[in-house]
Design a protein around this motif. Structure first.
Motif, PDB file in Angstrom:
ATOM      1  N   ALA A  84       0.841  -1.189   0.000  1.00 47.09           N
ATOM      2  CA  ALA A  84       0.000   0.000   0.000  1.00 47.09           C
ATOM      3  C   ALA A  84       0.883   1.248   0.000  1.00 47.09           C
ATOM      4  O   ALA A  84       2.052   1.210   0.354  1.00 47.09           O
ATOM      5  CB  ALA A  84      -0.915  -0.004   1.209  1.00 47.09           C
ATOM      6  N   THR A  85       0.331   2.381  -0.407  1.00 42.73           N
ATOM      7  CA  THR A  85       1.117   3.608  -0.503  1.00 42.73           C
ATOM      8  C   THR A  85       0.371   4.781   0.111  1.00 42.73           C
ATOM      9  O   THR A  85      -0.859   4.783   0.232  1.00 42.73           O
ATOM     10  CB  THR A  85       1.411   3.954  -1.970  1.00 42.73           C
ATOM     11  OG1 THR A  85       0.184   4.154  -2.677  1.00 42.73           O
ATOM     12  CG2 THR A  85       2.228   2.878  -2.653  1.00 42.73           C
ATOM     13  N   VAL A  86       1.148   5.783   0.499  1.00 44.49           N
ATOM     14  CA  VAL A  86       0.612   7.108   0.801  1.00 44.49           C
ATOM     15  C   VAL A  86       1.345   8.099  -0.092  1.00 44.49           C
ATOM     16  O   VAL A  86       2.523   7.922  -0.408  1.00 44.49           O
ATOM     17  CB  VAL A  86       0.781   7.504   2.281  1.00 44.49           C
ATOM     18  CG1 VAL A  86      -0.159   6.712   3.158  1.00 44.49           C
ATOM     19  CG2 VAL A  86       2.216   7.364   2.736  1.00 44.49           C
ATOM     20  N   GLU A  87       0.637   9.143  -0.517  1.00 42.87           N
ATOM     21  CA  GLU A  87       1.208  10.123  -1.428  1.00 42.87           C
ATOM     22  C   GLU A  87       0.863  11.530  -0.973  1.00 42.87           C
ATOM     23  O   GLU A  87      -0.228  11.782  -0.469  1.00 42.87           O
ATOM     24  CB  GLU A  87       0.686   9.926  -2.857  1.00 42.87           C
ATOM     25  CG  GLU A  87       1.107   8.624  -3.511  1.00 42.87           C
ATOM     26  CD  GLU A  87       0.586   8.504  -4.934  1.00 42.87           C
ATOM     27  OE1 GLU A  87      -0.170   9.411  -5.370  1.00 42.87           O
ATOM     28  OE2 GLU A  87       0.922   7.520  -5.609  1.00 42.87           O
ATOM     29  N   LEU A  88       1.816  12.430  -1.172  1.00 48.06           N
ATOM     30  CA  LEU A  88       1.576  13.859  -1.012  1.00 48.06           C
ATOM     31  C   LEU A  88       1.934  14.509  -2.335  1.00 48.06           C
ATOM     32  O   LEU A  88       3.034  14.298  -2.864  1.00 48.06           O
ATOM     33  CB  LEU A  88       2.416  14.437   0.117  1.00 48.06           C
ATOM     34  CG  LEU A  88       2.209  15.932   0.447  1.00 48.06           C
ATOM     35  CD1 LEU A  88       2.482  16.189   1.915  1.00 48.06           C
ATOM     36  CD2 LEU A  88       3.114  16.838  -0.404  1.00 48.06           C
ATOM     37  N   THR A  89       1.012  15.297  -2.878  1.00 45.48           N
ATOM     38  CA  THR A  89       1.221  15.944  -4.171  1.00 45.48           C
ATOM     39  C   THR A  89       1.093  17.451  -4.024  1.00 45.48           C
ATOM     40  O   THR A  89       0.170  17.949  -3.343  1.00 45.48           O
ATOM     41  CB  THR A  89       0.204  15.438  -5.210  1.00 45.48           C
ATOM     42  OG1 THR A  89       0.377  14.027  -5.378  1.00 45.48           O
ATOM     43  CG2 THR A  89       0.402  16.126  -6.555  1.00 45.48           C
ATOM     44  N   THR A  90       2.012  18.177  -4.663  1.00 44.02           N
ATOM     45  CA  THR A  90       1.991  19.630  -4.626  1.00 44.02           C
ATOM     46  C   THR A  90       2.639  20.169  -5.884  1.00 44.02           C
ATOM     47  O   THR A  90       3.773  19.820  -6.208  1.00 44.02           O
ATOM     48  CB  THR A  90       2.720  20.177  -3.382  1.00 44.02           C
ATOM     49  OG1 THR A  90       2.830  21.599  -3.497  1.00 44.02           O
ATOM     50  CG2 THR A  90       4.110  19.587  -3.228  1.00 44.02           C
ATOM     51  N   GLY A  91       1.917  21.004  -6.623  1.00 40.27           N
ATOM     52  CA  GLY A  91       2.491  21.678  -7.784  1.00 40.27           C
ATOM     53  C   GLY A  91       3.140  20.750  -8.788  1.00 40.27           C
ATOM     54  O   GLY A  91       4.180  21.089  -9.358  1.00 40.27           O
ATOM     55  N   GLY A  92       2.550  19.588  -9.027  1.00 42.02           N
ATOM     56  CA  GLY A  92       3.095  18.661 -10.007  1.00 42.02           C
ATOM     57  C   GLY A  92       4.122  17.697  -9.467  1.00 42.02           C
ATOM     58  O   GLY A  92       4.614  16.831 -10.194  1.00 42.02           O
ATOM     59  N   LEU A  93       4.481  17.811  -8.188  1.00 45.19           N
ATOM     60  CA  LEU A  93       5.468  16.940  -7.556  1.00 45.19           C
ATOM     61  C   LEU A  93       4.769  16.045  -6.543  1.00 45.19           C
ATOM     62  O   LEU A  93       3.975  16.521  -5.729  1.00 45.19           O
ATOM     63  CB  LEU A  93       6.536  17.785  -6.856  1.00 45.19           C
ATOM     64  CG  LEU A  93       7.619  17.037  -6.071  1.00 45.19           C
ATOM     65  CD1 LEU A  93       8.486  16.187  -6.991  1.00 45.19           C
ATOM     66  CD2 LEU A  93       8.483  18.040  -5.295  1.00 45.19           C
ATOM     67  N   THR A  94       5.087  14.755  -6.581  1.00 47.21           N
ATOM     68  CA  THR A  94       4.490  13.795  -5.658  1.00 47.21           C
ATOM     69  C   THR A  94       5.562  13.043  -4.899  1.00 47.21           C
ATOM     70  O   THR A  94       6.550  12.584  -5.497  1.00 47.21           O
ATOM     71  CB  THR A  94       3.607  12.780  -6.420  1.00 47.21           C
ATOM     72  OG1 THR A  94       2.515  13.480  -7.023  1.00 47.21           O
ATOM     73  CG2 THR A  94       3.064  11.711  -5.491  1.00 47.21           C
ATOM     74  N   ALA A  95       5.368  12.926  -3.592  1.00 44.87           N
ATOM     75  CA  ALA A  95       6.187  12.024  -2.772  1.00 44.87           C
ATOM     76  C   ALA A  95       5.342  10.794  -2.466  1.00 44.87           C
ATOM     77  O   ALA A  95       4.204  10.928  -1.992  1.00 44.87           O
ATOM     78  CB  ALA A  95       6.623  12.700  -1.481  1.00 44.87           C
ATOM     79  N   ARG A  96       5.879   9.623  -2.730  1.00 43.00           N
ATOM     80  CA  ARG A  96       5.150   8.379  -2.493  1.00 43.00           C
ATOM     81  C   ARG A  96       5.995   7.454  -1.623  1.00 43.00           C
ATOM     82  O   ARG A  96       7.157   7.194  -1.922  1.00 43.00           O
ATOM     83  CB  ARG A  96       4.842   7.673  -3.809  1.00 43.00           C
ATOM     84  CG  ARG A  96       4.188   6.291  -3.638  1.00 43.00           C
ATOM     85  CD  ARG A  96       4.193   5.526  -4.948  1.00 43.00           C
ATOM     86  NE  ARG A  96       3.303   6.159  -5.920  1.00 43.00           N
ATOM     87  CZ  ARG A  96       3.370   5.938  -7.236  1.00 43.00           C
ATOM     88  NH1 ARG A  96       4.302   5.130  -7.731  1.00 43.00           N
ATOM     89  NH2 ARG A  96       2.518   6.532  -8.048  1.00 43.00           N
ATOM     90  N   VAL A  97       5.386   6.969  -0.537  1.00 41.27           N
ATOM     91  CA  VAL A  97       6.027   5.978   0.326  1.00 41.27           C
ATOM     92  C   VAL A  97       5.238   4.685   0.216  1.00 41.27           C
ATOM     93  O   VAL A  97       3.995   4.694   0.309  1.00 41.27           O
ATOM     94  CB  VAL A  97       6.092   6.442   1.791  1.00 41.27           C
ATOM     95  CG1 VAL A  97       6.836   5.405   2.637  1.00 41.27           C
ATOM     96  CG2 VAL A  97       6.767   7.802   1.905  1.00 41.27           C
ATOM     97  N   THR A  98       5.951   3.596   0.008  1.00 41.06           N
ATOM     98  CA  THR A  98       5.317   2.284  -0.119  1.00 41.06           C
ATOM     99  C   THR A  98       5.566   1.470   1.131  1.00 41.06           C
ATOM    100  O   THR A  98       6.709   1.356   1.585  1.00 41.06           O
ATOM    101  CB  THR A  98       5.875   1.529  -1.339  1.00 41.06           C
ATOM    102  OG1 THR A  98       5.648   2.322  -2.519  1.00 41.06           O
ATOM    103  CG2 THR A  98       5.192   0.179  -1.514  1.00 41.06           C
ATOM    104  N   LYS A  99       4.482   0.927   1.685  1.00 44.47           N
ATOM    105  CA  LYS A  99       4.619   0.128   2.901  1.00 44.47           C
ATOM    106  C   LYS A  99       5.325  -1.183   2.589  1.00 44.47           C
ATOM    107  O   LYS A  99       5.122  -1.801   1.560  1.00 44.47           O
ATOM    108  CB  LYS A  99       3.252  -0.182   3.509  1.00 44.47           C
ATOM    109  CG  LYS A  99       3.356  -1.030   4.791  1.00 44.47           C
ATOM    110  CD  LYS A  99       2.040  -1.149   5.497  1.00 44.47           C
ATOM    111  CE  LYS A  99       2.146  -2.150   6.655  1.00 44.47           C
ATOM    112  NZ  LYS A  99       3.155  -1.755   7.655  1.00 44.47           N
TER     113      LYS A  99
END
Length: 804
Positions: free
Chosen positions: A113-128
């Motif tokens: 599973a993942t969580v994502e933070l997106t801002t201004g076209g940039l995404t940080a994704r962490v995968t469990k």
């Protein structure tokens, strides 16, 4: 700083903890942040959670298109401060979104599973799950970079560890090279590099512009331009893949740029926390726009500062007669001068810095400066530094009031290195700061317009700061407090947009207080090339303005050929200053030296002729230069730009560090040879040679080899530009749209398409468009002007319109 022994092993005396698994993923209560608990081994059951170190990783967005990551091992350890960030705290920020692909209330609980933070076209994704994975994605979902596998780490050193820090002696991190002497704990992370990905920035670096393969320590030093050290070390870089990275730490940041792990940029800092921001572009200019919005944009500078500066040079002996001979000599030779700088010895030896003129040579300085202002039309600059020699009057005053940095035992910290018994102003003390600012204001009241803030790199570590700052965090940060205090004093005296420094050292934030110059360069072609490389790196790191010592600083007497080539280079840049060490840099001295060596210069080839030619060329370009100089404050784009900044999609242009763009429209390739031979690159497009009028249409990029006399240089105008000029104009601060000559370059512009150029901060605009039978040029307010196609003959306008 290297911690590993090859790819598989750790160096002797180093214990490593790596993030191995994203164990818990959560969304913050604000709905705009992520929180991750990363374990240092894979957890198979509850029994594995005992005796298991972890990292707490917070992911936030301080501004649109920027993602900040703070990873901590122990949260109760000493915190090393970061830089002031202009975080957007507006409620309801609609450019930030988070989402979870999984189950649970605020916690994602299934592997994969993942969580994502997106801002201004940039995404940080962490995968469990395992292995550890933190990805940064662009607007199309493609991976820009990632921290994966053994990449987020905490290293514990013992006193005999083989890890090395920069061995920089009394003022530095370590006496013997042992990083343990700085800290026994370091936090580090590696961000992946793609195949062919190139890295740029890190402030003023004198090596190759492309930083892949380099080890870079963010630790300001007075090391000269032929070393791996820098005066202006900036823990920021950007890459050809469309993102930048700021390491948010004021202290020692060590970068391994594909030099420990060839597939990654590693950065490490002392302590238990690593804090960094990823900044999305995707273009280099967009990266700089967001980066400078985050850390501060350069202030505007007054127009007069773009003219030619002349100095007394460093250790030379001078008095009023010497100064008058320089100033009058430049006027007699028709070389327009804008600013005159008094270097160190305006103060008495052993007294630096006490802000008192040496009355043996300058008895009535107020009258002198008034005469230079009113009769000669000059602006005045004076040299200072933050080191207070005990012979000067300021030492006793500073000691009595507690304004000087102290040792742990309460004594004033002193050294004989530079000035006998010198102390150091403690700018963390608000009263000391105001005391120093008032000294600067006293100097300004005498008739000084700008201040050269020299030094600021030699900052001791074993001292106590007034505000309790961690001692090593002040080494780089000190220069910001020093320059900021002086800049504020000038702004408070002359107003915003009228302040100018000539600063040598800097850290993040220094870009807001222009101008900076390139330090002590050798008076050789190598010194000139080192200087250019450093300028390209600095202006790729958020600094909008830059200068250097024309002719070089070090060396008994620069070769006249070097001096003349440097004059052409130096006057095709944002700020232009003739300065040296033991020899004055007035141009006629170099003609005398040529005559001694039996050299007879052809017409136009003497040092005097070259200085006149290029000084007047820059003055004629001032409408273009001034308008270009507004961009750093507006959007962070520097005046002098690397080829990478202007042509990021051309892989041939990206690594070039012997040529540059002067604003958006002028390509400059300095000459670094005695023969005058120069090899340079023209990217695809139509280009017009400024000196010859030659126009070339380049399809896929073109290398050119030419031989130049001293009175020319490869200077090309980019197609699609409208250059407003004024031949014969002086001084640099004139009405830029008045009696203008507008040169139009529209080879590849479609019929009917308008090209608009602004002048004097958009108070006037000139518009050019292709029409049937030619080109039409008009002024926004109907003012009269002349216009020309390329470097052709000029045509006068009628009713504010010219048809070519």
């Amino acid at each position: 700083m290297k911690f590993t022994n090859g790819y598989w092993m750790i160096r002797d005396g180093v214990d490593a903890l790596y993030a191995r698994e994203a164990y818990e993923l959560g969304i913050g209560a604000d709905g705009e942040s992520l929180n991750v608990l990363a374990t240092t081994s894979k957890v198979r059951g509850r029994y594995d959670t005992l005796n298991l170190p972890t990292f707490n990783v917070d992911v936030t967005s301080p501004a649109e298109g920027v993602i900040r990551v703070v990873a901590q091992h122990w949260q109760g350890a000493t915190e090393y401060p970061g830089f002031p960030l202009n975080a957007d705290e507006t409620a309801g920020r609609d450019y930030v979104s988070v989402k979870a692909d999984g189950e649970g209330d605020g916690e994602v609980g299934v592997d994969g599973a993942t969580v994502e933070l997106t801002t201004g076209g940039l995404t940080a994704r962490v995968t469990k799950g395992s292995p550890w994975s933190l990805e940064f994605l662009d607007a199309e979902g493609k991976t820009l970079t990632e921290s994966a596998g053994k990449s987020l780490a905490r290293f514990k050193l013992n006193p005999m560890s083989a890890v090395s820090a920069q061995p920089v002696g009394e003022f530095g991190v370590s006496m013997d090279g042992s990083a343990y002497d700085e800290s026994d704990v370091f936090s580090a992370i590696q961000l992946h590099l793609g195949v062919g990905e190139e890295v740029f920035g890190f402030g003023e670096r004198f090596g190759a512009y492309v930083k892949n393969g380099q080890v870079i320590d963010i630790w300001n030093e007075d090391g000269g331009t032929a070393s791996e050290q820098g005066y202006k070390d900036i823990p920021f870089y950007m890459t050809s893949r469309g993102y930048g990275v700021l390491v948010n730490n004021r202290g020692h940041v060590s970068f391994e740029v594909g030099s420990e792990n060839t597939e990654a940029v590693q950065f490490s800092v002392p302590g238990e926390t690593i804090d960094f921001c990823v900044i999305y572009g995707p273009t280099p200019k967009q990266i700089l726009e967001r980066y400078t919005a985050l850390v501060g944009r350069p202030a505007n500078v007054p127009a007069w500062t773009y003219g030619l500066w002349l100095t007394t040079s460093f250790t030379t002996k001078y008095d009023e007669d010497t100064i008058n001979s320089f100033i009058d000599g430049m006027a007699e030779r028709d070389i327009p001068l804008s600013a005159f700088h008094y270097d160190c010895y305006w103060m008495r030896e052993f007294h630096w810095t006490d802000f008192e003129w040496d009355k043996r040579f300058f008895g009535d300085i107020e009258s002198t400066l008034k005469r230079l202002h009113e009769d000669k039309g000059l602006h005045i600059c004076a040299w200072i530094n933050p080191y207070i020699g005990q012979r000067g009057s300021m030492f006793a005053e500073g000691k009595a009031n507690g304004y000087l940095v102290k040792k742990a035992n309460g004594e004033v910290w002193q050294t004989d290195f530079w000035q006998a018994g010198m102390g150091l102003v403690d700018f963390t003390n608000p009263d000391a700061r105001e005391w120093f600012k008032n000294k600067v204001k006293g100097l300004l009241a005498q008739g000084v317009d700008a201040i050269k803030t020299d030094f600021g790199e030699r900052i001791p570590r074993d001292v106590v700061w007034f505000d309790g700052s961690p001692k090593l965090s002040m080494h780089n940060w000190y220069t910001q407090l020093y320059n900021q205090a002086v800049f504020e004093a000038i702004e408070e005296t002359y107003g915003k947009g009228q302040a100018c420094l000539f600063a040598r050292s800097a850290t993040v934030g220094g870009q807001t207080q222009p101008v900076h110059w390139g330090g002590d360069c050798e008076s050789t072609f190598n010194g000139m090339a080192q200087t250019l490389r450093a300028g390209l790196s600095l202006t790729s790191s958020g600094f909008g303005f830059w200068s250097h010592d024309i002719g070089g600083f070090e060396g008994a007497f620069p070769d006249p050929a070097v001096y003349k080539r440097w004059v052409a280079f130096g006057l095709l840049g944002s700020h232009s200053r003739m300065h040296g060490s033991t020899v004055y840099r007035v141009p006629w001295l170099f003609d005398e030296e040529d005559e001694k060596n039996g050299v007879v210069n052809a017409p136009g080839q003497s040092a005097v002729d070259v200085a006149r030619t290029f000084t007047k060329l820059k003055l004629s370009l001032m409408p273009y230069v001034y308008q270009t100089g507004l961009a750093p404050h507006i959007n962070g784009t520097p005046v002098m730009r690397s080829m990478f900044l202007e042509f990021p999609d051309d892989p041939t242009a990206r690594p070039l560090d012997r040529q540059y763009m002067f604003g958006p429209d002028l390509l400059v390739a300095p000459v670094f040879t005695y023969s005058g031979e120069v090899n340079y690159y023209l990217p695809a497009g139509t280009w017009t040679n400024w000196f010859t009028g030659e126009t070339v249409r380049v399809v896929n990029g073109q290398w050119r080899t030419e031989t130049h006399g001293y009175d020319t240089i490869p200077l090309w105008v980019r197609d699609g530009s409208v250059l407003v000029t004024k031949p014969g104009a002086e001084p640099p601060d004139y009405e830029y749209g008045k009696d203008a000559l507008v040169r139009v370059f529209l080879d590849q512009v479609e019929a009917g398409e308008a090209v608009v150029t602004e002048v004097d901060g958009s108070s006037v605009t000139f518009t050019a468009r292709k029409v049937d039978g030619g080109v039409e040029v008009s002024s926004s307010d109907g003012r009269e002007f002349s216009a020309a196609l390329g470097m052709g003959e000029a045509v006068a306008s009628t009713g504010g319109v010219a048809r070519l």
